[in-house]
Design an enzyme around this catalytic site. Structure first.
Site, PDB file in Angstrom:
ATOM      1  N   LYS A   1     -32.965  -1.415  65.636  1.00  0.00           N
ATOM      2  CA  LYS A   1     -33.157  -0.692  64.386  1.00  0.00           C
ATOM      3  C   LYS A   1     -33.685  -1.655  63.340  1.00  0.00           C
ATOM      4  CE  LYS A   1     -30.939  -0.643  60.998  1.00  0.00           C
ATOM      5  NZ  LYS A   1     -30.961  -1.364  59.664  1.00  0.00           N
TER       6      LYS A   1
ATOM      7  N   GLU B   1     -40.490   0.404  55.725  1.00  0.00           N
ATOM      8  CA  GLU B   1     -40.433   1.333  54.596  1.00  0.00           C
ATOM      9  C   GLU B   1     -41.644   1.130  53.687  1.00  0.00           C
ATOM     10  OE1 GLU B   1     -36.345   1.733  52.827  1.00  0.00           O
ATOM     11  OE2 GLU B   1     -35.981   0.105  54.218  1.00  0.00           O
TER      12      GLU B   1
ATOM     13  N   THR C   1     -30.926   3.569  60.341  1.00  0.00           N
ATOM     14  CA  THR C   1     -30.581   3.803  58.939  1.00  0.00           C
ATOM     15  C   THR C   1     -31.789   4.420  58.250  1.00  0.00           C
ATOM     16  OG1 THR C   1     -31.079   1.463  58.514  1.00  0.00           O
ATOM     17  CG2 THR C   1     -28.770   2.066  58.787  1.00  0.00           C
TER      18      THR C   1
ATOM     19  N   THR D   1     -34.652  -7.754  59.437  1.00  0.00           N
ATOM     20  CA  THR D   1     -33.446  -6.966  59.189  1.00  0.00           C
ATOM     21  C   THR D   1     -33.271  -5.994  60.322  1.00  0.00           C
ATOM     22  OG1 THR D   1     -33.725  -7.167  56.871  1.00  0.00           O
ATOM     23  CG2 THR D   1     -32.321  -5.415  57.608  1.00  0.00           C
TER      24      THR D   1
ATOM     25  N   ASN E   1     -38.402  -1.685  44.704  1.00  0.00           N
ATOM     26  CA  ASN E   1     -37.493  -1.743  45.846  1.00  0.00           C
ATOM     27  C   ASN E   1     -36.434  -2.822  45.630  1.00  0.00           C
ATOM     28  OD1 ASN E   1     -36.407  -1.191  48.380  1.00  0.00           O
ATOM     29  ND2 ASN E   1     -37.549  -2.890  49.285  1.00  0.00           N
TER      30      ASN E   1
END
Length: 397
Positions: free
Chosen positions: A179, A268, A152, A190, A392
């Site tokens: 992932k 991220e 993703t 996650t 975020n």
């Protein structure tokens, strides 16, 4: 004894499985729908998110598990990205059943299971998935295709494979894809993770060893402190090769830790991978609380991002996490650079320079000796900018 050796590529190293991926239209570019299958049903074990709002694919899996008395075999795993199928209620579970009903018209299915990742709160676009699934090359063995299909916000695919050689001359293999980049917290992280092996591992060992491996890897990493609705780790075996429990335990732990650290490196907004080692705690549980508090702390993450060697945020986080600690016994180091002990409470120019040099590295260790006992635990985290932590708020899975 045994020897664990890395292999090129990923799932292609495991006989007995087929896998691939394609674009179904969820992503503008790149694969977004993948599969893992076998000609004969294979044993499977899974660990899921601790989030109370577990997504529809997890509820669907658990219903199959309950129906089969806590153990079952499947011959097909379907995985999609861009849509989490989470918080969709009974309709979301029904959509999975409808998708498999249509897929069964062109390939035999036995207890098929599904995983999803993406945006929460939207039902699956069944027609797109069904239409795309008809174009699967069900004889493919393309790890690249499925590893990219599950991505993703990841910036790179995550896959490892190992060959395990036993003293008897026999061998088995293990490989995994994963992932994850955001919403990563020590409660799996996650992620979606699929581990395949040809080891003839008893089903009773699968759950035990998978739980151990997850606890020592995915449950030790943190990027932004959030826990997803879709976290999934699956272990499946074709049972075509030899098996040794201790060798498999070691290989599985190595594989999951390698994947977990790649999650953090690809976090991220992250630039640095940091190991938080807490030792000298009253017991292991207290060390675990402190290490996880450090890996989750936004204050610590932003200090690391700013390469600020001040030890105050480290000490403050430990003192606030509810464990026994003593400022007179505490010792904090960044790699080998001493930043705090009772005799050196203020950073002098030389120690600050050495600490700053450590913090400029892409990977380093922050160690905290509590000086109270034998408890020890290590967790892994990353840096995040203040802006990332502040803004975020888009909850991905």
């Amino acid at each position: 004894m045994y020897k664990i050796a890395p292999l090129q590529n990923g799932l292609e190293n495991i006989d007995g499985f087929y896998f691939g991926g394609l674009n179904s239209g969820f992503k503008k570019v790149g694969n977004d729908l993948g599969f893992i299958r076998a000609d004969e049903p294979f044993a499977i074990s899974a660990i899921f998110t601790s989030n109370k709002f577990a997504a529809a694919p997890i509820a669907h899996f658990r219903r199959i598990l309950e129906k089969n008395g806590g153990e079952f075999r499947t011959n097909f795993i379907l995985i999609n990205s861009k849509n989490a199928n989470a918080m969709t209620g009974e309709a979301g579970i029904g959509d999975i059943d409808e998708i498999f009903s249509e897929i069964s018209k062109f390939t035999p299915l036995v207890n098929p299971v599904m995983s999803s990742t993406g945006v929460i709160g939207y039902r699956l676009k069944k027609e797109k998935i069904i239409a795309a699934a008809k174009n699967f090359d069900l004889m493919a063995r393309d790890s690249e295709a499925i590893a990219t299909a599950i991505m993703t916000t990841d910036t790179l695919k995550k896959e490892f494979a190992y060959e395990v050689s036993l003293d008897s001359g026999e061998k088995f293999h293990i490989a995994g894809i994963c992932k994850g980049a955001g919403m990563i917290n020590p409660a799996l992280a996650t992620m979606l993770c699929y581990i395949l092996t040809d080891a003839k591992i008893p089903h009773s060992d699968m759950g035990e060893l998978l739980s151990e491996a997850v606890e020592d890897s995915f449950n030790r990493v943190s990027v932004d402190g959030d826990t997803s609705t879709n976290d999934t780790v699956m272990l499946a075996t074709s049972a075509r090769a030899s098996y040794d429990k201790e060798a498999f335990r070691a290989a599985l732990k190595k594989l999951t830790l390698d994947l977990a650290l790649m999650l953090v490196r690809d976090g991220e907004g992250a630039n640095k991978l940091v190991k938080f080692r807490v030792f000298g705690a009253k017991n292991d549980n207290e060390a675990k609380k402190a290490a996880k508090a450090l890996s989750n702390s936004p204050l610590v993450k932003t200090a690391i991002y700013g390469e600020d060697p001040n030890w105050g945020r480290i000490a403050s986080t430990i003192g606030a996490c509810g464990i026994e600690c003593d400022a007179e016994k505490l010792v904090i180091k960044y790699d080998d650079a001493l930043v705090y002990d009772s005799a050196h409470r203020e950073l002098d120019e030389e120690r600050e320079r050495l600490a700053h040099e450590v913090m400029q590295k892409a990977e380093f260790e922050i160690s905290c000796d509590l000086g109270l006992g034998a408890g020890e635990f290590s967790a892994y985290g990353c840096d995040l900018s203040y802006e990332y932590v502040k803004i975020n708020a888009d909850y991905r899975s």
